[in-house]
Design an enzyme around this catalytic site. Sequence first.
Site, PDB file in Angstrom:
ATOM      1  N   LEU B  74       0.807  -1.218   0.000  1.00  0.00           N
ATOM      2  CA  LEU B  74       0.000   0.000   0.000  1.00  0.00           C
ATOM      3  C   LEU B  74       0.843   1.272   0.000  1.00  0.00           C
ATOM      4  O   LEU B  74       0.310   2.370   0.189  1.00  0.00           O
ATOM      5  CB  LEU B  74      -0.984  -0.039   1.165  1.00  0.00           C
ATOM      6  CG  LEU B  74      -1.864  -1.309   1.166  1.00  0.00           C
ATOM      7  CD1 LEU B  74      -2.819  -1.286   2.345  1.00  0.00           C
ATOM      8  CD2 LEU B  74      -2.624  -1.483  -0.136  1.00  0.00           C
ATOM      9  N   CYS B  75       2.150   1.143  -0.212  1.00  0.00           N
ATOM     10  CA  CYS B  75       3.018   2.323  -0.326  1.00  0.00           C
ATOM     11  C   CYS B  75       2.861   2.973  -1.699  1.00  0.00           C
ATOM     12  O   CYS B  75       2.735   2.286  -2.707  1.00  0.00           O
ATOM     13  CB  CYS B  75       4.481   1.914  -0.163  1.00  0.00           C
ATOM     14  SG  CYS B  75       4.987   1.802   1.553  1.00  0.00           S
ATOM     15  N   HIS B  76       2.937   4.284  -1.708  1.00  0.00           N
ATOM     16  CA  HIS B  76       2.881   5.042  -2.948  1.00  0.00           C
ATOM     17  C   HIS B  76       4.277   5.104  -3.586  1.00  0.00           C
ATOM     18  O   HIS B  76       5.261   5.250  -2.865  1.00  0.00           O
ATOM     19  CB  HIS B  76       2.412   6.478  -2.668  1.00  0.00           C
ATOM     20  CG  HIS B  76       1.034   6.542  -2.106  1.00  0.00           C
ATOM     21  ND1 HIS B  76       0.780   6.305  -0.764  1.00  0.00           N
ATOM     22  CD2 HIS B  76      -0.166   6.783  -2.679  1.00  0.00           C
ATOM     23  CE1 HIS B  76      -0.535   6.421  -0.553  1.00  0.00           C
ATOM     24  NE2 HIS B  76      -1.129   6.706  -1.693  1.00  0.00           N
ATOM     25  N   MET B 113       8.823   4.498   5.226  1.00  0.00           N
ATOM     26  CA  MET B 113       8.896   3.114   4.765  1.00  0.00           C
ATOM     27  C   MET B 113      10.135   2.874   3.905  1.00  0.00           C
ATOM     28  O   MET B 113      10.731   1.799   3.952  1.00  0.00           O
ATOM     29  CB  MET B 113       7.636   2.733   3.970  1.00  0.00           C
ATOM     30  CG  MET B 113       6.366   2.673   4.796  1.00  0.00           C
ATOM     31  SD  MET B 113       6.513   1.740   6.346  1.00  0.00           S
ATOM     32  CE  MET B 113       7.073   0.154   5.771  1.00  0.00           C
ATOM     33  N   GLU B 114      10.515   3.895   3.140  1.00  0.00           N
ATOM     34  CA  GLU B 114      11.703   3.758   2.303  1.00  0.00           C
ATOM     35  C   GLU B 114      12.962   3.632   3.178  1.00  0.00           C
ATOM     36  O   GLU B 114      13.856   2.833   2.873  1.00  0.00           O
ATOM     37  CB  GLU B 114      11.821   4.962   1.362  1.00  0.00           C
ATOM     38  CG  GLU B 114      10.880   4.919   0.163  1.00  0.00           C
ATOM     39  CD  GLU B 114       9.405   5.162   0.510  1.00  0.00           C
ATOM     40  OE1 GLU B 114       9.098   5.593   1.653  1.00  0.00           O
ATOM     41  OE2 GLU B 114       8.557   4.943  -0.376  1.00  0.00           O
ATOM     42  N   ASP B 128      23.204 -12.425   5.062  1.00  0.00           N
ATOM     43  CA  ASP B 128      23.545 -13.363   3.983  1.00  0.00           C
ATOM     44  C   ASP B 128      25.051 -13.562   3.880  1.00  0.00           C
ATOM     45  O   ASP B 128      25.530 -14.658   3.575  1.00  0.00           O
ATOM     46  CB  ASP B 128      23.000 -12.823   2.651  1.00  0.00           C
ATOM     47  CG  ASP B 128      23.306 -13.736   1.471  1.00  0.00           C
ATOM     48  OD1 ASP B 128      23.097 -14.956   1.604  1.00  0.00           O
ATOM     49  OD2 ASP B 128      23.737 -13.244   0.419  1.00  0.00           O
TER      50      ASP B 128
END
Lengths: 159, 159, 159, 159, 159, 159
Positions: B74-76, B113-114, B128
């Site tokens: 739901l992120c733009h 969010m980014e 990793d």
Amino acid sequence: PTLTHVREDGSAHMVDISEKDVTARTARAQAVLRTREAVTAQLVQGALPKGDALATARIAGIMAAKRTHELVPLCHPLPLSKVTVDFDVDQPEPGEVLITAEVRTTSRTGVEMEALTAVSVAGLTLYDMIKAVDRAAVITDQQVIHKTGGQHGEWTRHD
Amino acid sequence: PTLTHVREDGSAHMVDISEKDVTARTARAQAVLRTREAVTAQLVQGALPKGDALATARIAGIMAAKRTHELVPLCHPLPLSKVTVDFDVDQPEPGEVLITAEVRTTSRTGVEMEALTAVSVAGLTLYDMIKAVDRAAVITDQQVIHKTGGQHGEWTRHD
Amino acid sequence: PTLTHVREDGSAHMVDISEKDVTARTARAQAVLRTREAVTAQLVQGALPKGDALATARIAGIMAAKRTHELVPLCHPLPLSKVTVDFDVDQPEPGEVLITAEVRTTSRTGVEMEALTAVSVAGLTLYDMIKAVDRAAVITDQQVIHKTGGQHGEWTRHD
Amino acid sequence: PTLTHVREDGSAHMVDISEKDVTARTARAQAVLRTREAVTAQLVQGALPKGDALATARIAGIMAAKRTHELVPLCHPLPLSKVTVDFDVDQPEPGEVLITAEVRTTSRTGVEMEALTAVSVAGLTLYDMIKAVDRAAVITDQQVIHKTGGQHGEWTRHD
Amino acid sequence: PTLTHVREDGSAHMVDISEKDVTARTARAQAVLRTREAVTAQLVQGALPKGDALATARIAGIMAAKRTHELVPLCHPLPLSKVTVDFDVDQPEPGEVLITAEVRTTSRTGVEMEALTAVSVAGLTLYDMIKAVDRAAVITDQQVIHKTGGQHGEWTRHD
Amino acid sequence: PTLTHVREDGSAHMVDISEKDVTARTARAQAVLRTREAVTAQLVQGALPKGDALATARIAGIMAAKRTHELVPLCHPLPLSKVTVDFDVDQPEPGEVLITAEVRTTSRTGVEMEALTAVSVAGLTLYDMIKAVDRAAVITDQQVIHKTGGQHGEWTRHD
């Protein structure tokens, strides 16, 4: 362990797995979203502003597992044969959400990174959906819990 | 806060930001990779089997920030104008790596969010690259630290 | 059919195919773009504003087949060994375009979704290229026509 | 309409929109999944083998809208400010599902393709989740219903 | 060679490799970035404005190899088992950078395109990082150098 | 030029462009595919084994331009307003193909990388389609030819 893959100049590379056996392999990873009980209540009721957070985060986690090799530079592309993402609300503590992912493949290397990527993106998605009500929420304890298959066989985290 | 975006049926949706102002916005997020001092020593020396872990994780985090809207449903999509990812080895404790990302945009919504996605994928990449020597490493304390811009203005985490 | 994959809580998951056999599998799907004869004439003449619509839509469909598992959340990534996309202009009726895709794999599950995704994106691309002259065009009758291989063997649509 | 974008050699190209105005634009598209009433009943009850089909298809549609320009070769990348995907089960007829998407942007070109891509991928996802019980299901009547904004202004489909 | 894959209408298609053997295959490709000695000096010293160019280009090249089938329309998706990208600064001439990639798979078709894509994107990335100091730099002599495996076996370029 | 973006530790980062002006910017890039006249003849006749090479490479180049920021780690995502890719067969010499891309944006930074990426992936695609008849073909002289807009204004390559 012996670090057979180190290059002389120490540069990054996608290590050669072509001599490893194609076998069944699984991995399970977990993470915890730490918010408040008022928020986990909204989560369960589907009362969050952006909508149904658990279903959205589950799909996001499953889709992210399939893109692990695009995100983590030195991961090999693997044919995943199963991915599940599950949530235990108010676990391990009230106001928390325990996120668990399980991934399976039949391939030349393990799927720990795929399981971790699934819980990671599921956690990011939950945060995205609750941040309007709890910007201070934290994603924590993201770790591999269990794996099977491959040269080193079964492994279980002991804490 | 008022939850103006809730739909009647509670279904997920990408909320309408078209009425919000285009302004400068920044966000800073952090996470901690918890491993052992022997491993952070190898990290600094570039002696890990897959090669130069910090440079690889930095690039992975920057690239992931640009793909946040592909991962988090739901992120733009936003035009990022700056992304940095940094590492403090043996911080906040010996045997840990503090991962910090900063993101900037000039847009209609924020970049928390980014920034979180950048630290998340940088953390996955570090894991990793060390998992051959420490499969039990944990990524923890992934959180937004600071933001500026937008309707709610500046915010700083207080712990 | 028995629905062996239902989870107790009904949640979405990528079902386990690791016990299924690796066999040759094919699928063919079709869709119809319904526009006007004046438009299919332009299509054939290459006289549309954005250029050569059939070649563009063919490439778009082939590329989309390879990305099916990125688009459809619960699809498994599969090693496609062949993809074709074809167009029959003014078929099944004048002013229509019949879009057909064929996909082949040697894998643990079928490629019906890959064939459907190819015709779907080929259809979207045709629409994109004619919408300046016929915004009201419709994509219709998108369906699987034939499949071979796998546990259930050959199947042909009977209408 | 005048076809100002045709190139002399008829070759495909992403047309120049730099002289068009940045304005608010919306589009609404629909498609219909045609299956059987027994299947729409399972859909509503969440009794399908792969799990919660409507929530999964909604997320898939929203995410696909954001990737329209990656799928449709000549589409421009656009900053979407809103995406919704909705389902009306047993509409327009019993045994069918009406899929509707709405997309909004503030940009130099319209979002018809984004709305169509959302319904298209939502439809593919529904099919993927019911194909174990109805391989013969059809996706049909995929079309733009309404648009606002831009040089040509409002447009509503009249059937 | 006989061109067994030509279609009657000459249209593009992803050719059928399902009858080819799964064997070990490798490919090596090279390219040269031609800039000035003052710039290669900055490259080695890590003094370029955007930072550590060689590590960044190496990661970019490795990641691009994995996405070859997304970029080159008719390439098959392949399970890469190894990717390396290396740089020889001031080779073959002072002021140049020789870029070499090696890719390995166990699959039904070769990895020449993956090796070429890796050097190509590594070259683009180097250019991106030096263009503030040498916009006129050129990427040249991008070519396959060596391959093994498959029906045609080993091949080495002779210039 | 002054290198205002160098970080103290020389680490890679996506530089801050938020203070730069939003202006119209264009870039043109070129590359040359060097093969044999027999092959360029097949190219023009559409007689290559995988089909219509020029149309396929054109679409591949246009689509790649839109993904530049996914491939080149430190590139900013930009709203491209125009992309063209063109081919001059048997130019600059017989047996060669001159590939030219033009990209336009209205944004805070230039589109040189997008134009270069378009010619690069168009070249890779041409090579993919001719490699069955000329594995020794070379992609060469990949370079920026012209740019307009931005702080430094117009620039034309002088050879």
